[in-house]
Design a protein around this motif. Structure first.
Motif, mmCIF file in Angstrom:
data_model
loop_
_atom_site.group_PDB
_atom_site.id
_atom_site.type_symbol
_atom_site.label_atom_id
_atom_site.label_comp_id
_atom_site.label_asym_id
_atom_site.label_seq_id
_atom_site.Cartn_x
_atom_site.Cartn_y
_atom_site.Cartn_z
ATOM 1 N N ASN A 275 30.289 -23.813 24.956
ATOM 2 C CA ASN A 275 31.809 -24.149 25.948
ATOM 3 C C ASN A 275 32.749 -24.522 25.010
ATOM 4 O O ASN A 275 32.648 -25.169 23.871
ATOM 5 C CB ASN A 275 31.409 -25.219 27.070
ATOM 6 C CG ASN A 275 30.136 -24.886 27.866
ATOM 7 O OD1 ASN A 275 30.039 -23.521 28.134
ATOM 8 N ND2 ASN A 275 29.565 -25.837 28.351
ATOM 9 N N SER A 276 34.027 -24.062 25.441
ATOM 10 C CA SER A 276 35.105 -24.537 24.908
ATOM 11 C C SER A 276 35.517 -23.976 23.658
ATOM 12 O O SER A 276 35.519 -24.757 22.521
ATOM 13 C CB SER A 276 35.663 -26.079 24.995
ATOM 14 O OG SER A 276 35.408 -26.650 26.209
ATOM 15 N N ARG B 259 30.510 -30.218 23.338
ATOM 16 C CA ARG B 259 30.911 -28.622 23.724
ATOM 17 C C ARG B 259 29.617 -27.847 23.860
ATOM 18 O O ARG B 259 29.583 -27.024 24.652
ATOM 19 C CB ARG B 259 31.824 -28.008 22.745
ATOM 20 C CG ARG B 259 33.106 -28.810 22.594
ATOM 21 C CD ARG B 259 34.122 -28.058 21.670
ATOM 22 N NE ARG B 259 33.639 -27.944 20.157
ATOM 23 C CZ ARG B 259 33.469 -26.724 19.725
ATOM 24 N NH1 ARG B 259 33.863 -25.591 20.142
ATOM 25 N NH2 ARG B 259 33.115 -26.591 18.518
ATOM 26 N N GLY C 106 38.357 -21.043 24.199
ATOM 27 C CA GLY C 106 38.135 -21.902 25.608
ATOM 28 C C GLY C 106 37.107 -21.132 26.170
ATOM 29 O O GLY C 106 36.585 -21.749 27.373
ATOM 30 N N LYS D 299 36.117 -22.447 20.039
ATOM 31 C CA LYS D 299 37.448 -22.309 19.107
ATOM 32 C C LYS D 299 37.097 -21.527 18.094
ATOM 33 O O LYS D 299 36.050 -20.970 17.783
ATOM 34 C CB LYS D 299 37.317 -23.851 18.309
ATOM 35 C CG LYS D 299 37.428 -24.923 19.404
ATOM 36 C CD LYS D 299 37.549 -26.298 18.592
ATOM 37 C CE LYS D 299 37.420 -27.575 19.494
ATOM 38 N NZ LYS D 299 37.272 -28.734 18.751
ATOM 39 N N SER E 188 33.164 -19.329 26.978
ATOM 40 C CA SER E 188 31.825 -19.704 26.769
ATOM 41 C C SER E 188 30.973 -18.634 26.528
ATOM 42 O O SER E 188 31.247 -17.310 26.852
ATOM 43 C CB SER E 188 31.143 -20.623 28.064
ATOM 44 O OG SER E 188 32.090 -21.857 28.588
#
Length: 124
Positions: free
Chosen positions: A84-85, A67, A15, A87, A17
């Protein structure tokens, strides 16, 4: 000849960045399309994103679309990858590369110059 040095990798949580940078030295950086690739342990190298010499065209792998954002600053001889975001599946060594091709390409063999890479680790 173009020399590329990546920076900005690190260990983050899912989650979060990160922004990767790729600083280029040598001549004619602004005439090269730039790409980002990544390689996870035990896996083949994977195309992530590319940007045209002007920055006017970009392309993303489906796995990162929405993302990640690629950009470049030709005055600073630098290309960026805003992630971003993040995983856990994004964990890999990220490398930037320079291609003389006019059309954006996902093929590693069409990139002439490569950086050493920066490690990105995303924990769950």
């Amino acid at each position: 000849q173009v020399q590329l040095v990546e920076s900005g990798g690190g260990l983050v949580q899912a989650g979060d960045s990160l922004r990767l940078s790729c600083a280029a030295s040598g001549r004619s950086f602004s005439t090269y399309a730039m790409g980002w690739f990544r390689q996870a342990p035990g896996k083949e190298s994977e195309f992530v994103s590319a940007i045209s010499w002007s920055g006017g065209s970009t392309y993303y792998a489906d796995s990162v679309k929405g993302r990640f954002t690629i950009s470049r600053d030709n005055a600073k001889n630098t290309v960026y990858l805003q992630m971003n975001s993040l995983k856990p599946g994004d964990t890999a060594v990220y490398r930037c590369a320079a291609s003389p091709e006019v059309m954006l390409t996902t093929t590693p063999g069409r990139y002439d110059y490569w950086g050493q890479g920066t490690q990105v680790t995303v924990s769950s």
